[in-house]
Design a protein around this motif. Sequence first.
Motif, mmCIF file in Angstrom:
data_model
loop_
_atom_site.group_PDB
_atom_site.id
_atom_site.type_symbol
_atom_site.label_atom_id
_atom_site.label_comp_id
_atom_site.label_asym_id
_atom_site.label_seq_id
_atom_site.Cartn_x
_atom_site.Cartn_y
_atom_site.Cartn_z
ATOM 1 N N THR A 61 0.881 -1.158 0.055
ATOM 2 C CA THR A 61 -0.285 -0.065 0.096
ATOM 3 C C THR A 61 0.907 1.085 -0.106
ATOM 4 O O THR A 61 0.643 2.152 -0.654
ATOM 5 C CB THR A 61 -0.822 0.017 1.207
ATOM 6 O OG1 THR A 61 -1.492 -1.072 1.304
ATOM 7 C CG2 THR A 61 -1.633 1.505 1.250
ATOM 8 N N ASN A 62 1.768 1.241 0.686
ATOM 9 C CA ASN A 62 2.833 2.567 0.716
ATOM 10 C C ASN A 62 3.440 2.739 -0.725
ATOM 11 O O ASN A 62 3.547 3.897 -1.064
ATOM 12 C CB ASN A 62 4.120 2.139 1.874
ATOM 13 C CG ASN A 62 3.456 1.869 3.309
ATOM 14 O OD1 ASN A 62 2.374 2.302 3.446
ATOM 15 N ND2 ASN A 62 4.345 1.433 3.974
ATOM 16 N N GLN A 64 2.195 1.697 -3.553
ATOM 17 C CA GLN A 64 1.164 2.251 -4.417
ATOM 18 C C GLN A 64 1.025 3.779 -4.229
ATOM 19 O O GLN A 64 0.874 4.603 -5.258
ATOM 20 C CB GLN A 64 -0.106 1.432 -4.166
ATOM 21 C CG GLN A 64 -1.350 2.025 -4.837
ATOM 22 C CD GLN A 64 -2.745 1.301 -4.502
ATOM 23 O OE1 GLN A 64 -2.747 -0.045 -4.085
ATOM 24 N NE2 GLN A 64 -3.828 2.108 -4.205
ATOM 25 N N LYS A 65 0.832 4.298 -2.962
ATOM 26 C CA LYS A 65 0.616 5.740 -2.561
ATOM 27 C C LYS A 65 1.709 6.481 -3.119
ATOM 28 O O LYS A 65 1.639 7.532 -3.870
ATOM 29 C CB LYS A 65 0.501 5.776 -1.096
ATOM 30 C CG LYS A 65 -0.971 5.350 -0.589
ATOM 31 C CD LYS A 65 -1.094 5.587 0.796
ATOM 32 C CE LYS A 65 -2.328 5.231 1.246
ATOM 33 N NZ LYS A 65 -3.638 5.970 0.637
ATOM 34 N N GLU A 66 2.884 5.893 -2.954
ATOM 35 C CA GLU A 66 3.970 6.772 -3.584
ATOM 36 C C GLU A 66 4.190 6.816 -5.141
ATOM 37 O O GLU A 66 4.404 8.027 -5.768
ATOM 38 C CB GLU A 66 5.300 5.922 -2.772
ATOM 39 C CG GLU A 66 5.674 6.404 -1.440
ATOM 40 C CD GLU A 66 7.043 5.490 -1.112
ATOM 41 O OE1 GLU A 66 7.381 4.603 -1.842
ATOM 42 O OE2 GLU A 66 7.254 5.713 0.151
ATOM 43 N N VAL A 68 1.594 6.558 -7.133
ATOM 44 C CA VAL A 68 0.546 7.360 -7.536
ATOM 45 C C VAL A 68 0.835 8.794 -7.406
ATOM 46 O O VAL A 68 0.544 9.427 -8.568
ATOM 47 C CB VAL A 68 -0.827 7.011 -6.818
ATOM 48 C CG1 VAL A 68 -2.051 7.832 -7.405
ATOM 49 C CG2 VAL A 68 -1.181 5.589 -7.122
ATOM 50 N N ALA A 69 1.392 9.061 -6.282
ATOM 51 C CA ALA A 69 1.787 10.521 -5.998
ATOM 52 C C ALA A 69 2.738 11.057 -6.957
ATOM 53 O O ALA A 69 2.716 12.170 -7.803
ATOM 54 C CB ALA A 69 2.167 10.803 -4.663
ATOM 55 N N ASN A 104 -10.244 3.922 -2.039
ATOM 56 C CA ASN A 104 -9.111 4.682 -1.808
ATOM 57 C C ASN A 104 -8.302 4.864 -2.676
ATOM 58 O O ASN A 104 -7.454 5.870 -2.814
ATOM 59 C CB ASN A 104 -8.643 4.015 -0.512
ATOM 60 C CG ASN A 104 -9.015 4.174 0.874
ATOM 61 O OD1 ASN A 104 -9.416 5.586 1.183
ATOM 62 N ND2 ASN A 104 -9.309 3.436 1.553
ATOM 63 N N ALA A 105 -8.195 4.139 -3.810
ATOM 64 C CA ALA A 105 -7.490 4.560 -4.936
ATOM 65 C C ALA A 105 -7.736 5.735 -5.706
ATOM 66 O O ALA A 105 -6.871 6.271 -6.337
ATOM 67 C CB ALA A 105 -7.490 3.099 -5.782
ATOM 68 N N ASP A 108 -6.456 8.492 -3.605
ATOM 69 C CA ASP A 108 -5.200 8.851 -3.824
ATOM 70 C C ASP A 108 -4.819 9.321 -5.042
ATOM 71 O O ASP A 108 -3.542 10.098 -5.073
ATOM 72 C CB ASP A 108 -4.424 7.309 -3.958
ATOM 73 C CG ASP A 108 -4.507 6.521 -2.491
ATOM 74 O OD1 ASP A 108 -4.512 7.232 -1.383
ATOM 75 O OD2 ASP A 108 -4.187 5.307 -2.485
ATOM 76 N N PRO A 150 -8.754 15.363 -1.723
ATOM 77 C CA PRO A 150 -7.956 14.498 -2.541
ATOM 78 C C PRO A 150 -7.452 15.035 -3.979
ATOM 79 O O PRO A 150 -6.369 14.939 -4.388
ATOM 80 C CB PRO A 150 -8.678 13.217 -2.751
ATOM 81 C CG PRO A 150 -9.674 13.250 -1.434
ATOM 82 C CD PRO A 150 -9.966 14.821 -1.153
#
Length: 293
Positions: A61-62, A64-66, A68-69, A104-105, A108, A150
């Motif tokens: 998950t970490n 994925q978020k990195e 996407v950002a 949440n995707a 994000d 978001p």
Amino acid sequence: QCAKELADEGKWELERPLPLIISKIESVSGLNNFDDILDESDGIMVARGDLGVEIPIQQVTNAQKEMVAACNAAGKPVIVATQMLESMAKNPRPTRAEVADVTNAIYDGADCVMLSGETAKGKYPVQVVQTMNEIIASAERFTRSTMPMPNLLARERFVHGQSERGDKSVDAAVAKAAMTAAEERNAAAIIVLTSHGVLPRLIASFRPNVPILAFCPNAKVARQLMIHRGIHPVHHADLLTDGSGIKRPAKAIQYAKQFGMVQEGDNVVVVTRETACDELTHDFASMKLATVP
């Protein structure tokens, strides 16, 4: 460079749009070299299934978020994939955790969420697509009306990325102006007339809260635009060449009205890329504000 070489050999037409490269990140090596991969790619797919085997599962998950950002900052589309609604391969309803995962995707900043085994070998392929669409629509309504943070964060990442890249192009300036005008005028849509898809991609990177209707003369460009958040491409072969630059925006608004994207009395923003008409000017972009007649 490859396209130019093929064109010299008579195997490619330079005016044809090039294929896009979507890089699938599914290994430790991909994560370690992510920045370089992103620079060379047109988009990123976050393959969480294989990634969960390569790295500790609690870190997926970490990662994925990195990713996407980083894609938001670069203004490039990002696809989140694998096991999004996995239980619907056998059951007609998803679990609450899966619904939260998809939602949440979206929060994000993902441009696309992808189904694979659920539709390829699942028992309920139609229902799973309907369910995914309902979850996405609900999340987008929520970010538009109740919790805009978001989208604002994704926009802030892109603006910061633009600043670091020193992007002060005409297209970037007009894209930002179109987003600002659409929000201040409470526009129903942003209409873009584009040949190569650059302007709608830039506008989408600013995460406006209205749909972007992109009229393209090339069907391939229209298909490529579909992976960008908020863009609704329309293949129209003659709109960009039929009539004067003054009449084209009016025609585009009429088409948008016919498609049901806008209604009489709605405010719209129309963005076009025009060809120079004299020796003193280069190609230029323009933005117009209008009310649907």
